[in-house]
Enzyme design. Structure first.
Site, PDB file in Angstrom:
ATOM      1  N   PHE A   1       0.855  -1.188   0.000  1.00 52.60           N
ATOM      2  CA  PHE A   1       0.000   0.000   0.000  1.00 52.60           C
ATOM      3  C   PHE A   1       0.895   1.243   0.000  1.00 52.60           C
ATOM      4  CE2 PHE A   1      -2.613   3.046   2.694  1.00 52.60           C
ATOM      5  CZ  PHE A   1      -3.536   3.338   1.700  1.00 52.60           C
TER       6      PHE A   1
ATOM      7  N   ASP B   1      -8.982   2.311   8.342  1.00 53.79           N
ATOM      8  CA  ASP B   1     -10.026   1.903   9.305  1.00 53.79           C
ATOM      9  C   ASP B   1     -10.117   0.374   9.356  1.00 53.79           C
ATOM     10  OD1 ASP B   1     -10.704   4.530   9.802  1.00 53.79           O
ATOM     11  OD2 ASP B   1     -12.549   4.518   8.614  1.00 53.79           O
TER      12      ASP B   1
ATOM     13  N   GLN C   1      13.224  -6.081  31.100  1.00 53.60           N
ATOM     14  CA  GLN C   1      13.536  -5.730  32.493  1.00 53.60           C
ATOM     15  C   GLN C   1      13.515  -6.968  33.399  1.00 53.60           C
ATOM     16  OE1 GLN C   1      14.498  -2.732  33.190  1.00 53.60           O
ATOM     17  NE2 GLN C   1      14.754  -2.971  35.394  1.00 53.60           N
TER      18      GLN C   1
ATOM     19  N   GLU D   1       0.919   2.905  10.199  1.00 52.18           N
ATOM     20  CA  GLU D   1      -0.542   2.964   9.990  1.00 52.18           C
ATOM     21  C   GLU D   1      -1.183   4.036  10.870  1.00 52.18           C
ATOM     22  OE1 GLU D   1      -2.702  -0.604   9.099  1.00 52.18           O
ATOM     23  OE2 GLU D   1      -0.862  -1.620   8.522  1.00 52.18           O
TER      24      GLU D   1
ATOM     25  N   THR E   1       0.507   7.204  13.623  1.00 44.09           N
ATOM     26  CA  THR E   1       1.113   7.200  14.965  1.00 44.09           C
ATOM     27  C   THR E   1       0.009   7.120  16.025  1.00 44.09           C
ATOM     28  OG1 THR E   1       0.953   9.594  15.174  1.00 44.09           O
ATOM     29  CG2 THR E   1       2.989   8.728  14.190  1.00 44.09           C
TER      30      THR E   1
HETATM   31  N1  COS Z   1     -13.695   7.501   6.346  1.00 43.12           N
HETATM   32  C1  COS Z   1     -14.255   8.228   5.345  1.00 43.12           C
HETATM   33  N2  COS Z   1     -13.937   9.517   5.093  1.00 43.12           N
HETATM   34  C2  COS Z   1     -13.032  10.081   5.903  1.00 43.12           C
HETATM   35  C3  COS Z   1     -12.416   9.392   6.963  1.00 43.12           C
HETATM   36  C4  COS Z   1     -12.786   8.048   7.170  1.00 43.12           C
HETATM   37  N3  COS Z   1     -12.254   7.326   8.141  1.00 43.12           N
HETATM   38  N4  COS Z   1     -11.554  10.221   7.586  1.00 43.12           N
HETATM   39  C5  COS Z   1     -11.625  11.400   6.933  1.00 43.12           C
HETATM   40  N5  COS Z   1     -12.516  11.314   5.915  1.00 43.12           N
HETATM   41  C6  COS Z   1     -12.904  12.363   4.988  1.00 43.12           C
HETATM   42  C7  COS Z   1     -13.476  13.557   5.750  1.00 43.12           C
HETATM   43  O1  COS Z   1     -14.863  13.413   5.964  1.00 43.12           O
HETATM   44  C8  COS Z   1     -13.170  14.705   4.822  1.00 43.12           C
HETATM   45  O2  COS Z   1     -14.111  14.720   3.769  1.00 43.12           O
HETATM   46  P1  COS Z   1     -14.702  16.103   3.209  1.00 43.12           P
HETATM   47  O3  COS Z   1     -13.551  16.769   2.547  1.00 43.12           O
HETATM   48  O4  COS Z   1     -15.753  15.638   2.275  1.00 43.12           O
HETATM   49  O5  COS Z   1     -15.225  16.843   4.406  1.00 43.12           O
HETATM   50  C9  COS Z   1     -11.830  14.305   4.202  1.00 43.12           C
HETATM   51  O6  COS Z   1     -11.757  12.877   4.325  1.00 43.12           O
HETATM   52  C10 COS Z   1     -10.663  14.961   4.918  1.00 43.12           C
HETATM   53  O7  COS Z   1     -10.763  14.619   6.291  1.00 43.12           O
HETATM   54  P2  COS Z   1     -10.019  15.425   7.462  1.00 43.12           P
HETATM   55  O8  COS Z   1     -10.300  16.880   7.304  1.00 43.12           O
HETATM   56  O9  COS Z   1     -10.349  14.769   8.764  1.00 43.12           O
HETATM   57  O10 COS Z   1      -8.505  15.138   7.062  1.00 43.12           O
HETATM   58  P3  COS Z   1      -7.154  15.635   7.737  1.00 43.12           P
HETATM   59  O11 COS Z   1      -6.304  16.126   6.648  1.00 43.12           O
HETATM   60  O12 COS Z   1      -7.425  16.475   8.932  1.00 43.12           O
HETATM   61  O13 COS Z   1      -6.490  14.234   8.204  1.00 43.12           O
HETATM   62  C11 COS Z   1      -6.028  12.356   9.606  1.00 43.12           C
HETATM   63  C12 COS Z   1      -7.071  13.336   9.031  1.00 43.12           C
HETATM   64  C13 COS Z   1      -4.963  13.016  10.426  1.00 43.12           C
HETATM   65  C14 COS Z   1      -6.852  11.411  10.492  1.00 43.12           C
HETATM   66  C15 COS Z   1      -5.418  11.558   8.439  1.00 43.12           C
HETATM   67  O14 COS Z   1      -4.566  12.365   7.674  1.00 43.12           O
HETATM   68  C16 COS Z   1      -4.640  10.338   8.893  1.00 43.12           C
HETATM   69  O15 COS Z   1      -5.219   9.285   9.163  1.00 43.12           O
HETATM   70  N6  COS Z   1      -3.298  10.449   8.989  1.00 43.12           N
HETATM   71  C17 COS Z   1      -2.460   9.335   9.306  1.00 43.12           C
HETATM   72  C18 COS Z   1      -2.123   8.630   8.051  1.00 43.12           C
HETATM   73  C19 COS Z   1      -1.533   7.298   8.284  1.00 43.12           C
HETATM   74  O16 COS Z   1      -2.115   6.456   8.976  1.00 43.12           O
HETATM   75  N7  COS Z   1      -0.380   7.072   7.684  1.00 43.12           N
HETATM   76  C20 COS Z   1       0.246   5.821   7.745  1.00 43.12           C
HETATM   77  C21 COS Z   1       0.604   5.468   6.350  1.00 43.12           C
HETATM   78  S1  COS Z   1      -0.079   4.025   5.790  1.00 43.12           S
HETATM   79  S2  COS Z   1       1.048   2.668   6.638  1.00 43.12           S
END
Ligand code: COS
Length: 386
Positions: A122, A239, A336, A363, A365
């Site tokens: 991925f 998720d 430990q 996935e 932090t």
């Molecule tokens: N399911 C469906 N839609 C989602 C969602 C989810 N779980 N989470 C966010 N969205 C949607 C939101 O509803 C929003 O949609 P609209 O633009 O229509 O309103 C859009 O996606 C953006 O969401 P949000 O504003 O919450 O995004 P952010 O940029 O604030 O980021 C986090 C949210 C920080 C939670 C996200 O960037 C994240 O998960 N980061 C970590 C990434 C990660 O796990 N990386 C590891 C790499 S893979 S090993």
């Protein structure tokens, strides 16, 4: 604790445990030292049908769910988190296809993935897009019947080893996160290459590389879903997969705890085996309690996901957060309990402690997990007010 697993789930657990004990434990130290990809173990997992666990039967899989996958991941992680990461990252890479692929795309890719003939990765993370997943810069520009991909993905698990890559790229920068799209790309496509293999603190048996796209042309049919839903694909994928990271935490913690108990029984100090000392018993008691609590939340959330719940972000993040913090604490405490021996490479717990650290990072932090949970709490509170 009895989790009332079905006969089939017990069989999956026993099968994964047997592979863990017979095939992984004997080679884990060497794989770790050399940073070697576990090719032979992947063949064993394929022959045992474990790659097909979570893939629908119509595409050649066993049609099981998140709980069965977590059970297998937990057992493999008990033996070696590097091997388990390779296996779990394959599922992570497959989720975009499972959740958003067309029947044709599923028919094309899933049977080979289920058979373990093709491994998946991925590709979301980039140099400037880690926690801020919306900040990706890799572009996919439409050009006739093709997309032209340019950019570099960083720290991709199974990079170079995988045959199939599900990636997120920007199709319309002006739209922010709504301008991202998801694609499937095969190894060997012109313009798609890999950077050097990363030298890591832990999970050293797993492969981590850059994915480099330089005017890489792919057919338009390789889009997953439609243009503009790439960020949602990424979030829904995470998720679905984060509970599996929790299962990795339960497994590595159990492995370290088992080692600590065996050591404490045998190690004699002050004329007694150290397990007779209350200081040691209290540490083991805390370790055992927190492992059971972690397993309980992971299994409960996996069942919640398998029950068909659509909104699982909060619960999935909770299970990842809790179980992986437990993994870090328990592996550290195992070192430990074992003292100087625990610190030596002769025993497996120092590797387990190094390995466990990544679970609090990848996935998302554990700080990001808290953000996800916090956002869900705010949404729930807003609904309650109405
Ligand atoms: N399911 C469906 N839609 C989602 C969602 C989810 N779980 N989470 C966010 N969205 C949607 C939101 O509803 C929003 O949609 P609209 O633009 O229509 O309103 C859009 O996606 C953006 O969401 P949000 O504003 O919450 O995004 P952010 O940029 O604030 O980021 C986090 C949210 C920080 C939670 C996200 O960037 C994240 O998960 N980061 C970590 C990434 C990660 O796990 N990386 C590891 C790499 S893979 S090993």
């Amino acid at each position: 604790m009895d989790y009332f697993l079905t006969e089939e789930q017990v069989m999956i657990k026993d099968l994964a445990a047997q592979i863990a004990d017979e095939k992984i434990v004997p080679v884990r130290a060497e794989l770790d030292e050399k940073g070697e990809f576990p090719n032979e173990i992947m063949v064993v997992l394929a022959q045992s049908d474990l790659f097909g666990l979570f893939i629908p039967e119509e595409y050649g899989g066993l049609g099981k769910g998140c709980l069965e996958l977590c059970i297998a991941v937990e057992e493999l992680s008990r033996a070696c988190l590097g091997v388990a990461t390779t296996y779990a990252a394959n599922a992570l890479g497959t989720y975009p296809l499972l959740l958003f692929g067309t029947p044709e795309q599923k028919k094309q890719y899933l049977p080979d993935i289920a058979a373990g003939k093709k491994l998946v990765a991925f590709g979301l993370t980039e140099a400037n897009a880690g926690s801020d997943a919306g900040g990706i810069q890799t572009t996919a520009k439409p050009d006739g019947n093709e997309y032209v991909i340019n950019g570099t993905k960083q720290w991709i698990t199974n990079g170079g080893e995988a045959d199939i890559y599900t990636i997120i790229a920007i199709t319309d920068r002006s739209k922010g996160p709504r301008g991202a799209s998801a694609f499937v790309i095969e190894k060997g496509t012109d313009g798609f290459s890999f950077g050097k293999k990363e030298d890591k603190m832990g999970i050293r048996a797993s492969a981590t590389t850059e994915l480099i796209f330089d005017n890489c042309r792919i057919p338009k049919e390789n889009i997953l879903g439609k243009e503009g839903i790439g960020f949602v694909v990424a979030m829904k994928t995470l998720d679905s997969s984060r509970t599996g990271v929790g299962a990795q935490g339960v497994g590595v913690a159990q492995g370290a705890y088992d080692e600590a108990v065996q050591f404490a029984k045998q190690r004699v100090q002050f004329g007694h085996s150290i397990i007779s000392f209350q200081a040691i018993q209290h540490m083991l008691a805390d370790m055992a309690t927190s492992i059971e609590a972690a397993r309980a939340i992971v299994y409960a959330v996996a069942r919640f996901i398998d029950g068909g719940s659509k909104e699982v972000s909060k619960e999935s993040a909770m299970s990842k957060l809790f179980a992986t913090d437990v993994a870090m604490k328990v592996t550290t405490d195992a070192v430990q309990v074992m003292g100087g021996s625990g610190y030596m490479k002769e025993y497996p717990v120092e590797k387990m402690m190094r390995d466990a650290k990544i679970l609090q990072i990848y996935e998302g932090t554990n700080q990001i997990q808290r953000n996800v949970i916090g956002q869900a709490i705010i949404k729930e509170a807003a609904r309650q007010k109405k």
